[in-house]
Design a protein around this motif. Structure first.
Motif, PDB file in Angstrom:
ATOM      1  N   PRO A 143      65.951   7.027  -7.700  1.00 55.13           N
ATOM      2  CA  PRO A 143      66.904   8.136  -7.802  1.00 55.13           C
ATOM      3  C   PRO A 143      67.064   8.927  -6.498  1.00 55.13           C
ATOM      4  CG  PRO A 143      64.901   8.598  -9.057  1.00 55.13           C
ATOM      5  CD  PRO A 143      64.791   7.198  -8.550  1.00 55.13           C
ATOM      6  N   ASN A 144      66.121   8.786  -5.568  1.00 55.52           N
ATOM      7  CA  ASN A 144      66.214   9.483  -4.281  1.00 55.52           C
ATOM      8  C   ASN A 144      66.889   8.627  -3.212  1.00 55.52           C
ATOM      9  OD1 ASN A 144      64.825  11.745  -5.327  1.00 55.52           O
ATOM     10  ND2 ASN A 144      62.883  10.662  -5.046  1.00 55.52           N
ATOM     11  N   SER A 145      67.351   7.454  -3.592  1.00 58.02           N
ATOM     12  CA  SER A 145      67.973   6.529  -2.659  1.00 58.02           C
ATOM     13  C   SER A 145      69.340   7.042  -2.205  1.00 58.02           C
ATOM     14  CB  SER A 145      68.133   5.171  -3.338  1.00 58.02           C
ATOM     15  OG  SER A 145      68.959   4.328  -2.583  1.00 58.02           O
ATOM     16  N   GLU A 146      69.729   6.635  -1.005  1.00 60.92           N
ATOM     17  CA  GLU A 146      71.059   6.971  -0.491  1.00 60.92           C
ATOM     18  C   GLU A 146      72.118   5.994  -1.003  1.00 60.92           C
ATOM     19  OE1 GLU A 146      70.994   7.303   3.729  1.00 60.92           O
ATOM     20  OE2 GLU A 146      69.390   8.791   3.728  1.00 60.92           O
ATOM     21  N   GLY A 147      71.697   4.974  -1.726  1.00 66.61           N
ATOM     22  CA  GLY A 147      72.639   3.992  -2.274  1.00 66.61           C
ATOM     23  C   GLY A 147      73.414   4.563  -3.442  1.00 66.61           C
ATOM     24  N   GLN A 148      74.476   3.876  -3.808  1.00 68.78           N
ATOM     25  CA  GLN A 148      75.275   4.327  -4.949  1.00 68.78           C
ATOM     26  C   GLN A 148      74.413   4.339  -6.210  1.00 68.78           C
ATOM     27  OE1 GLN A 148      78.447   1.469  -4.718  1.00 68.78           O
ATOM     28  NE2 GLN A 148      77.445   0.024  -6.060  1.00 68.78           N
ATOM     29  N   PRO A 149      74.713   5.201  -7.159  1.00 71.29           N
ATOM     30  CA  PRO A 149      73.848   5.335  -8.336  1.00 71.29           C
ATOM     31  C   PRO A 149      73.977   4.205  -9.354  1.00 71.29           C
ATOM     32  CG  PRO A 149      75.689   6.860  -8.459  1.00 71.29           C
ATOM     33  CD  PRO A 149      75.756   6.213  -7.115  1.00 71.29           C
ATOM     34  N   LEU A 150      75.069   3.415  -9.296  1.00 70.78           N
ATOM     35  CA  LEU A 150      75.345   2.427 -10.329  1.00 70.78           C
ATOM     36  C   LEU A 150      76.039   1.218  -9.730  1.00 70.78           C
ATOM     37  CD1 LEU A 150      75.798   2.029 -13.606  1.00 70.78           C
ATOM     38  CD2 LEU A 150      78.105   2.729 -13.019  1.00 70.78           C
ATOM     39  N   VAL A 151      75.709   0.037 -10.216  1.00 71.81           N
ATOM     40  CA  VAL A 151      76.442  -1.188  -9.901  1.00 71.81           C
ATOM     41  C   VAL A 151      77.050  -1.684 -11.200  1.00 71.81           C
ATOM     42  CG1 VAL A 151      76.227  -3.613  -9.254  1.00 71.81           C
ATOM     43  CG2 VAL A 151      75.134  -1.872  -7.875  1.00 71.81           C
ATOM     44  N   ASN A 152      78.356  -1.942 -11.180  1.00 78.01           N
ATOM     45  CA  ASN A 152      79.083  -2.407 -12.352  1.00 78.01           C
ATOM     46  C   ASN A 152      79.504  -3.846 -12.123  1.00 78.01           C
ATOM     47  OD1 ASN A 152      82.175  -2.754 -13.382  1.00 78.01           O
ATOM     48  ND2 ASN A 152      80.899  -1.753 -14.906  1.00 78.01           N
ATOM     49  N   LEU A 153      79.173  -4.716 -13.056  1.00 78.45           N
ATOM     50  CA  LEU A 153      79.571  -6.119 -12.980  1.00 78.45           C
ATOM     51  C   LEU A 153      80.329  -6.461 -14.255  1.00 78.45           C
ATOM     52  CD1 LEU A 153      79.348  -9.319 -13.158  1.00 78.45           C
ATOM     53  CD2 LEU A 153      78.844  -8.452 -10.887  1.00 78.45           C
ATOM     54  N   GLN A 154      81.554  -6.938 -14.111  1.00 77.31           N
ATOM     55  CA  GLN A 154      82.410  -7.335 -15.237  1.00 77.31           C
ATOM     56  C   GLN A 154      82.848  -8.779 -15.062  1.00 77.31           C
ATOM     57  OE1 GLN A 154      83.120  -5.342 -17.927  1.00 77.31           O
ATOM     58  NE2 GLN A 154      81.678  -3.942 -16.963  1.00 77.31           N
ATOM     59  N   ASP A 155      83.284  -9.378 -16.139  1.00 76.56           N
ATOM     60  CA  ASP A 155      83.852 -10.731 -16.121  1.00 76.56           C
ATOM     61  C   ASP A 155      82.946 -11.739 -15.426  1.00 76.56           C
ATOM     62  OD1 ASP A 155      86.173  -9.764 -17.406  1.00 76.56           O
ATOM     63  OD2 ASP A 155      87.012  -9.150 -15.481  1.00 76.56           O
ATOM     64  N   GLY A 156      81.634 -11.577 -15.579  1.00 74.81           N
ATOM     65  CA  GLY A 156      80.689 -12.500 -14.968  1.00 74.81           C
ATOM     66  C   GLY A 156      80.659 -13.826 -15.710  1.00 74.81           C
ATOM     67  N   VAL A 157      80.505 -14.883 -14.947  1.00 76.29           N
ATOM     68  CA  VAL A 157      80.416 -16.214 -15.534  1.00 76.29           C
ATOM     69  C   VAL A 157      79.431 -17.040 -14.708  1.00 76.29           C
ATOM     70  CG1 VAL A 157      82.385 -17.139 -14.227  1.00 76.29           C
ATOM     71  CG2 VAL A 157      81.743 -18.196 -16.368  1.00 76.29           C
ATOM     72  N   PHE A 158      78.628 -17.824 -15.408  1.00 71.56           N
ATOM     73  CA  PHE A 158      77.806 -18.838 -14.751  1.00 71.56           C
ATOM     74  C   PHE A 158      78.068 -20.135 -15.483  1.00 71.56           C
ATOM     75  CE2 PHE A 158      75.311 -16.318 -17.668  1.00 71.56           C
ATOM     76  CZ  PHE A 158      74.678 -17.236 -18.489  1.00 71.56           C
ATOM     77  N   TYR A 159      78.216 -21.211 -14.721  1.00 71.31           N
ATOM     78  CA  TYR A 159      78.632 -22.474 -15.319  1.00 71.31           C
ATOM     79  C   TYR A 159      77.803 -23.614 -14.742  1.00 71.31           C
ATOM     80  CZ  TYR A 159      81.509 -26.402 -16.757  1.00 71.31           C
ATOM     81  OH  TYR A 159      81.934 -27.589 -17.302  1.00 71.31           O
ATOM     82  N   LYS A 160      77.193 -24.365 -15.641  1.00 68.10           N
ATOM     83  CA  LYS A 160      76.402 -25.543 -15.264  1.00 68.10           C
ATOM     84  C   LYS A 160      75.376 -25.219 -14.183  1.00 68.10           C
ATOM     85  CE  LYS A 160      78.435 -28.653 -17.908  1.00 68.10           C
ATOM     86  NZ  LYS A 160      77.777 -29.424 -18.927  1.00 68.10           N
ATOM     87  N   VAL A 161      74.718 -24.076 -14.332  1.00 64.21           N
ATOM     88  CA  VAL A 161      73.657 -23.690 -13.403  1.00 64.21           C
ATOM     89  C   VAL A 161      72.446 -24.569 -13.724  1.00 64.21           C
ATOM     90  CG1 VAL A 161      72.100 -21.838 -12.721  1.00 64.21           C
ATOM     91  CG2 VAL A 161      74.513 -21.353 -13.140  1.00 64.21           C
ATOM     92  N   PRO A 162      71.923 -25.289 -12.738  1.00 61.31           N
ATOM     93  CA  PRO A 162      70.793 -26.185 -13.018  1.00 61.31           C
ATOM     94  C   PRO A 162      69.519 -25.411 -13.364  1.00 61.31           C
ATOM     95  CG  PRO A 162      71.325 -26.193 -10.676  1.00 61.31           C
ATOM     96  CD  PRO A 162      72.368 -25.370 -11.356  1.00 61.31           C
ATOM     97  N   VAL A 163      68.795 -25.915 -14.341  1.00 59.22           N
ATOM     98  CA  VAL A 163      67.494 -25.350 -14.725  1.00 59.22           C
ATOM     99  C   VAL A 163      66.442 -26.123 -13.938  1.00 59.22           C
ATOM    100  CG1 VAL A 163      65.873 -24.977 -16.618  1.00 59.22           C
ATOM    101  CG2 VAL A 163      68.339 -24.732 -17.005  1.00 59.22           C
ATOM    102  N   VAL A 164      65.652 -25.374 -13.153  1.00 58.20           N
ATOM    103  CA  VAL A 164      64.623 -26.001 -12.309  1.00 58.20           C
ATOM    104  C   VAL A 164      63.251 -25.496 -12.718  1.00 58.20           C
ATOM    105  CG1 VAL A 164      66.184 -26.333 -10.366  1.00 58.20           C
ATOM    106  CG2 VAL A 164      64.860 -24.244 -10.521  1.00 58.20           C
ATOM    107  N   LEU A 165      62.237 -26.284 -12.462  1.00 58.29           N
ATOM    108  CA  LEU A 165      60.868 -25.874 -12.731  1.00 58.29           C
ATOM    109  C   LEU A 165      60.386 -25.022 -11.564  1.00 58.29           C
ATOM    110  CD1 LEU A 165      59.457 -29.198 -14.170  1.00 58.29           C
ATOM    111  CD2 LEU A 165      60.244 -27.187 -15.419  1.00 58.29           C
ATOM    112  N   PRO A 166      59.554 -24.018 -11.836  1.00 59.70           N
ATOM    113  CA  PRO A 166      59.091 -23.133 -10.745  1.00 59.70           C
ATOM    114  C   PRO A 166      58.221 -23.847  -9.745  1.00 59.70           C
ATOM    115  CG  PRO A 166      58.047 -22.559 -12.838  1.00 59.70           C
ATOM    116  CD  PRO A 166      59.007 -23.665 -13.112  1.00 59.70           C
TER     117      PRO A 166
END
Length: 166
Positions: A143-166
């Motif tokens: 809360p003491n950061s100089e950055g904006q207070p909020l990030v808004n993300l809309q209409d997000g999509v992820f498609y065929k993102v590969p699942v990998v082992l750590p």
């Protein structure tokens, strides 16, 4: 002869206008962040401890992550009734985070219990790739950061993102 030369020029122009589409086996991860298009590269989903799945994409200065429980394999991409929805801002096991590094300063935004809101909808999961949509409002973790207070993300999509082992 002029007609023949003209025909060759037109034919070679049309042939060179093709688009080379290749499958590079990388997923898509994008959305509208603060009213501007955001697209991350190197999208991947990693299975972690406690049956947690982290879907992540990066740019040169940003990291966006979605952390959810591993969805069931019974999701049918052709049947929306089988899609799984995870509500953000209600727990620490379902959360979104966005990290921006600028001028050697790191700004961290995230959802959590009573912090921010949003949802992740999984529309396809087969153990080797995952697809879905998302949206969230993530609050600045400092809360003491100089950055904006909020990030808004809309209409997000992820498609065929590969699942990998750590």
């Amino acid at each position: 002869m002029k007609r023949f030369l003209c025909f060759i020029i037109i034919a070679s122009t049309l042939i060179s206008c093709g688009e080379d589409i290749s499958n590079d086996n990388t997923g898509v991860f994008r959305g509208v962040k603060d009213n501007g298009l955001w697209e991350g590269g190197n999208a991947k989903a990693t299975i972690g401890v406690g049956s947690k799945l982290t879907i992540q994409a990066v740019t040169l200065t940003e990291i966006m992550s979605l952390k959810i429980p591993i969805p069931p394999a019974t999701i049918d991409p052709r049947n929306p009734a089988t899609f799984v929805t995870y509500i953000l801002g209600t727990s620490t096991t379902k959360k979104a985070s966005y990290v921006l590094t600028a001028n050697d300063t790191q700004y961290v935004y995230e959802t959590g219990i009573g912090v921010g809101d949003g949802e992740v909808v999984i529309s396809q999961y087969d153990g080797s790739s995952i697809s879905g949509t998302f949206r969230f409002n993530a609050l600045n973790a400092d809360p003491n950061s100089e950055g904006q207070p909020l990030v808004n993300l809309q209409d997000g999509v992820f498609y065929k993102v590969p699942v990998v082992l750590p």
